[in-house]
Design a protein around this motif. Structure first.
Motif, PDB file in Angstrom:
ATOM      1  N   LEU A  93      -7.140   4.317  -2.544  1.00 36.45           N
ATOM      2  CA  LEU A  93      -5.763   4.800  -2.694  1.00 36.45           C
ATOM      3  C   LEU A  93      -5.739   6.281  -3.076  1.00 36.45           C
ATOM      4  O   LEU A  93      -4.937   7.058  -2.549  1.00 36.45           O
ATOM      5  CB  LEU A  93      -5.073   3.991  -3.790  1.00 36.45           C
ATOM      6  N   ALA A  94      -6.618   6.659  -4.001  1.00 34.38           N
ATOM      7  CA  ALA A  94      -6.646   8.055  -4.452  1.00 34.38           C
ATOM      8  C   ALA A  94      -7.004   8.992  -3.304  1.00 34.38           C
ATOM      9  O   ALA A  94      -6.392  10.055  -3.137  1.00 34.38           O
ATOM     10  CB  ALA A  94      -7.640   8.204  -5.596  1.00 34.38           C
ATOM     11  N   ALA A  95      -7.993   8.602  -2.496  1.00 37.41           N
ATOM     12  CA  ALA A  95      -8.415   9.453  -1.387  1.00 37.41           C
ATOM     13  C   ALA A  95      -7.280   9.621  -0.370  1.00 37.41           C
ATOM     14  O   ALA A  95      -7.025  10.737   0.117  1.00 37.41           O
ATOM     15  CB  ALA A  95      -9.655   8.863  -0.716  1.00 37.41           C
ATOM     16  N   GLU A  96      -6.602   8.525  -0.058  1.00 37.48           N
ATOM     17  CA  GLU A  96      -5.489   8.638   0.897  1.00 37.48           C
ATOM     18  C   GLU A  96      -4.352   9.470   0.310  1.00 37.48           C
ATOM     19  O   GLU A  96      -3.706  10.258   1.019  1.00 37.48           O
ATOM     20  CB  GLU A  96      -4.976   7.257   1.307  1.00 37.48           C
ATOM     21  N   SER A  97      -4.110   9.307  -0.981  1.00 40.98           N
ATOM     22  CA  SER A  97      -3.067  10.106  -1.625  1.00 40.98           C
ATOM     23  C   SER A  97      -3.402  11.596  -1.566  1.00 40.98           C
ATOM     24  O   SER A  97      -2.519  12.434  -1.305  1.00 40.98           O
ATOM     25  CB  SER A  97      -2.903   9.654  -3.077  1.00 40.98           C
ATOM     26  N   LEU A  98      -4.669  11.940  -1.785  1.00 41.44           N
ATOM     27  CA  LEU A  98      -5.066  13.347  -1.730  1.00 41.44           C
ATOM     28  C   LEU A  98      -4.929  13.908  -0.319  1.00 41.44           C
ATOM     29  O   LEU A  98      -4.574  15.080  -0.138  1.00 41.44           O
ATOM     30  CB  LEU A  98      -6.503  13.492  -2.237  1.00 41.44           C
ATOM     31  N   ARG A  99      -5.228  13.085   0.685  1.00 42.72           N
ATOM     32  CA  ARG A  99      -5.045  13.546   2.068  1.00 42.72           C
ATOM     33  C   ARG A  99      -3.577  13.894   2.318  1.00 42.72           C
ATOM     34  O   ARG A  99      -3.256  14.897   2.957  1.00 42.72           O
ATOM     35  CB  ARG A  99      -5.495  12.467   3.055  1.00 42.72           C
ATOM     36  N   ARG A 100      -2.688  13.061   1.808  1.00 42.57           N
ATOM     37  CA  ARG A 100      -1.261  13.315   2.029  1.00 42.57           C
ATOM     38  C   ARG A 100      -0.774  14.500   1.195  1.00 42.57           C
ATOM     39  O   ARG A 100       0.094  15.247   1.631  1.00 42.57           O
ATOM     40  CB  ARG A 100      -0.456  12.057   1.698  1.00 42.57           C
ATOM     41  N   ARG A 101      -1.315  14.644  -0.017  1.00 44.00           N
ATOM     42  CA  ARG A 101      -0.927  15.772  -0.877  1.00 44.00           C
ATOM     43  C   ARG A 101      -1.423  17.085  -0.298  1.00 44.00           C
ATOM     44  O   ARG A 101      -0.787  18.116  -0.436  1.00 44.00           O
ATOM     45  CB  ARG A 101      -1.501  15.543  -2.270  1.00 44.00           C
ATOM     46  N   ASN A 102      -2.592  17.007   0.380  1.00 44.02           N
ATOM     47  CA  ASN A 102      -3.170  18.169   1.069  1.00 44.02           C
ATOM     48  C   ASN A 102      -3.283  19.376   0.152  1.00 44.02           C
ATOM     49  O   ASN A 102      -2.902  20.492   0.523  1.00 44.02           O
ATOM     50  CB  ASN A 102      -2.347  18.514   2.319  1.00 44.02           C
ATOM     51  N   ASP A 103      -3.781  19.134  -1.033  1.00 42.94           N
ATOM     52  CA  ASP A 103      -3.975  20.195  -2.013  1.00 42.94           C
ATOM     53  C   ASP A 103      -5.416  20.117  -2.508  1.00 42.94           C
ATOM     54  O   ASP A 103      -5.724  19.327  -3.400  1.00 42.94           O
ATOM     55  CB  ASP A 103      -2.993  20.023  -3.176  1.00 42.94           C
TER      56      ASP A 103
ATOM     57  N   TRP B  37       0.833  -1.212   0.000  1.00 37.82           N
ATOM     58  CA  TRP B  37       0.000   0.000   0.000  1.00 37.82           C
ATOM     59  C   TRP B  37       0.865   1.259   0.000  1.00 37.82           C
ATOM     60  O   TRP B  37       0.637   2.192  -0.769  1.00 37.82           O
ATOM     61  CB  TRP B  37      -0.917  -0.031   1.219  1.00 37.82           C
ATOM     62  N   GLU B  38       1.878   1.267   0.883  1.00 35.07           N
ATOM     63  CA  GLU B  38       2.730   2.456   0.985  1.00 35.07           C
ATOM     64  C   GLU B  38       3.522   2.687  -0.291  1.00 35.07           C
ATOM     65  O   GLU B  38       3.722   3.839  -0.705  1.00 35.07           O
ATOM     66  CB  GLU B  38       3.677   2.324   2.186  1.00 35.07           C
ATOM     67  N   ILE B  39       3.995   1.623  -0.911  1.00 34.84           N
ATOM     68  CA  ILE B  39       4.715   1.789  -2.183  1.00 34.84           C
ATOM     69  C   ILE B  39       3.782   2.354  -3.240  1.00 34.84           C
ATOM     70  O   ILE B  39       4.162   3.244  -4.015  1.00 34.84           O
ATOM     71  CB  ILE B  39       5.308   0.433  -2.633  1.00 34.84           C
TER      72      ILE B  39
ATOM     73  N   GLU C 144      -0.377 -13.324  -5.806  1.00 33.54           N
ATOM     74  CA  GLU C 144       0.226 -13.621  -4.508  1.00 33.54           C
ATOM     75  C   GLU C 144       0.222 -12.347  -3.675  1.00 33.54           C
ATOM     76  O   GLU C 144       0.858 -11.348  -4.035  1.00 33.54           O
ATOM     77  CB  GLU C 144       1.652 -14.147  -4.687  1.00 33.54           C
ATOM     78  N   ILE C 145      -0.485 -12.385  -2.572  1.00 34.22           N
ATOM     79  CA  ILE C 145      -0.695 -11.186  -1.751  1.00 34.22           C
ATOM     80  C   ILE C 145       0.218 -11.224  -0.527  1.00 34.22           C
ATOM     81  O   ILE C 145       0.219 -12.204   0.235  1.00 34.22           O
ATOM     82  CB  ILE C 145      -2.168 -11.091  -1.293  1.00 34.22           C
ATOM     83  N   HIS C 146       0.972 -10.143  -0.324  1.00 37.46           N
ATOM     84  CA  HIS C 146       1.840 -10.040   0.853  1.00 37.46           C
ATOM     85  C   HIS C 146       0.998  -9.668   2.078  1.00 37.46           C
ATOM     86  O   HIS C 146       0.037  -8.893   1.957  1.00 37.46           O
ATOM     87  CB  HIS C 146       2.905  -8.973   0.606  1.00 37.46           C
ATOM     88  N   PRO C 147       1.356 -10.192   3.253  1.00 30.33           N
ATOM     89  CA  PRO C 147       0.556  -9.874   4.452  1.00 30.33           C
ATOM     90  C   PRO C 147       0.476  -8.380   4.756  1.00 30.33           C
ATOM     91  O   PRO C 147      -0.549  -7.923   5.279  1.00 30.33           O
ATOM     92  CB  PRO C 147       1.260 -10.652   5.574  1.00 30.33           C
ATOM     93  N   GLU C 148       1.515  -7.611   4.440  1.00 35.62           N
ATOM     94  CA  GLU C 148       1.446  -6.157   4.700  1.00 35.62           C
ATOM     95  C   GLU C 148       0.388  -5.500   3.817  1.00 35.62           C
ATOM     96  O   GLU C 148      -0.320  -4.586   4.253  1.00 35.62           O
ATOM     97  CB  GLU C 148       2.809  -5.512   4.454  1.00 35.62           C
ATOM     98  N   LEU C 149       0.283  -5.952   2.567  1.00 35.76           N
ATOM     99  CA  LEU C 149      -0.737  -5.397   1.683  1.00 35.76           C
ATOM    100  C   LEU C 149      -2.127  -5.807   2.162  1.00 35.76           C
ATOM    101  O   LEU C 149      -3.051  -4.979   2.187  1.00 35.76           O
ATOM    102  CB  LEU C 149      -0.515  -5.872   0.245  1.00 35.76           C
ATOM    103  N   ALA C 150      -2.274  -7.067   2.582  1.00 34.36           N
ATOM    104  CA  ALA C 150      -3.567  -7.530   3.078  1.00 34.36           C
ATOM    105  C   ALA C 150      -4.012  -6.695   4.278  1.00 34.36           C
ATOM    106  O   ALA C 150      -5.181  -6.275   4.366  1.00 34.36           O
ATOM    107  CB  ALA C 150      -3.474  -9.007   3.451  1.00 34.36           C
ATOM    108  N   ALA C 151      -3.106  -6.436   5.204  1.00 32.37           N
ATOM    109  CA  ALA C 151      -3.454  -5.654   6.399  1.00 32.37           C
ATOM    110  C   ALA C 151      -3.847  -4.227   6.025  1.00 32.37           C
ATOM    111  O   ALA C 151      -4.779  -3.650   6.604  1.00 32.37           O
ATOM    112  CB  ALA C 151      -2.269  -5.650   7.364  1.00 32.37           C
ATOM    113  N   ALA C 152      -3.142  -3.647   5.065  1.00 35.47           N
ATOM    114  CA  ALA C 152      -3.436  -2.263   4.674  1.00 35.47           C
ATOM    115  C   ALA C 152      -4.808  -2.160   4.005  1.00 35.47           C
ATOM    116  O   ALA C 152      -5.558  -1.205   4.255  1.00 35.47           O
ATOM    117  CB  ALA C 152      -2.348  -1.748   3.735  1.00 35.47           C
TER     118      ALA C 152
END
Length: 279
Positions: A116-126, A83-85, A185-193
């Motif tokens: 993803l888009a909504a979280e990205s916009l929150r971080r962009r804060n624009d 998710w973070e990547i 193949e899903i990584h556990p970090e992606l599943a948690a996110a």
């Protein structure tokens, strides 16, 4: 219109992208960054996203269609996706678009891409960067549970295998194991996110222009689902005033064969044209 495929640099690796843009002699009002849906839905949406990009280019609006890290033709394997990547990928793509002509920007999220888009916009804060939300996934956990059920369904004709449940699969993630579902193949970090993502907690900055587009089954259904209406109330309280539209075309994100939703294209093009292009 020009179509320019290529690779963008990002923290995880190179990202494949296709930039649809007005020709050099045509005006360019801005650019849309597509945030794709999850797994197989991404492949089913490629045709309609290309048509949307062409429609926008005809009105002087560019579109960047991006393969997130580990997906499509970008570098990395699917198990490398996080998710973070992916959020970093979006920031890298927006930074690249900032070097293009045309001042306005929007993120077009499709299905889980809206999270993803909504979280990205929150971080962009624009708040000047708009959000176009196509058939949004509101609850990441609910969406991921449906995805996990694909693995359970594939095992119905395998009585030799131990019966699995979504709870068992989540235990595998919790123990740090990757899980393969429908070839992904899903990584556990992606599943948690994904499990943790919910649009109620990811409202874009107050004042962000939002276009919410949702399919309805009947022509006399004037509103999106009750779950969407509840979410939109939450966003309104957070200082957003989404423009909501519904359409009755096929569910293009579900169809195995190419499916196009002309009304969805028309509504999206019209909304962005009205927002960005002076009469």
């Amino acid at each position: 219109m020009e179509v320019a495929p290529g690779f963008l640099d990002s923290r995880g690796g190179r990202l494949f992208a296709v930039h649809h843009r007005p020709g050099p002699d045509a005006p360019c009002h801005g650019h849309v960054l597509v945030v794709p849906p999850f797994n197989e839905e991404m492949n089913r949406c490629r045709a309609i996203l290309t048509l949307q990009a062409r429609a926008l280019a005809a009105h002087g609006i560019g579109t960047l269609v991006l393969d997130l890290f580990g997906t499509g033709d970008s570098e990395g394997g699917y198990r490398d996706g996080r998710w973070e990547i992916w959020l970093d990928n979006l920031q890298a793509a927006l930074a690249w678009l900032d070097g293009q002509r045309g001042a306005r920007r929007a993120l077009l999220g499709v299905r889980m891409g809206v999270l993803l888009a909504a979280e990205s916009l929150r971080r962009r804060n624009d708040p000047a960067t708009a959000l176009l939300a196509w058939q949004p996934v509101i609850d990441g956990k609910q969406h991921f549970t449906q995805f996990l059920r694909l693995r359970l369904a594939a095992q119905l004709d395998r009585p030799d295998l131990a019966k699995e449940t979504t709870g068992f699969l989540r235990q595998q993630f919790a123990a740090g194991h990757c899980v393969e579902v429908a070839g992904y193949e899903i990584h556990p970090e992606l599943a948690a996110a994904i499990d943790a993502a919910h649009l109620a907690r990811l409202a874009p900055p107050a004042g962000t222009p939002v276009f919410w587009l949702e399919q309805v089954l009947a022509a006399d259904t004037p509103e999106p689902t009750s779950a969407s209406l509840k979410l939109l109330e939450t966003w309104s309280a957070a200082g957003l005033n989404p423009d909501v539209a519904v359409y009755q075309d096929p569910p293009f994100w579900q169809a195995h064969e190419r499916a196009i939703a002309p009304k969805a294209l028309e509504l999206t093009t019209g909304w962005l044209r009205d927002q960005w292009i002076p009469a």
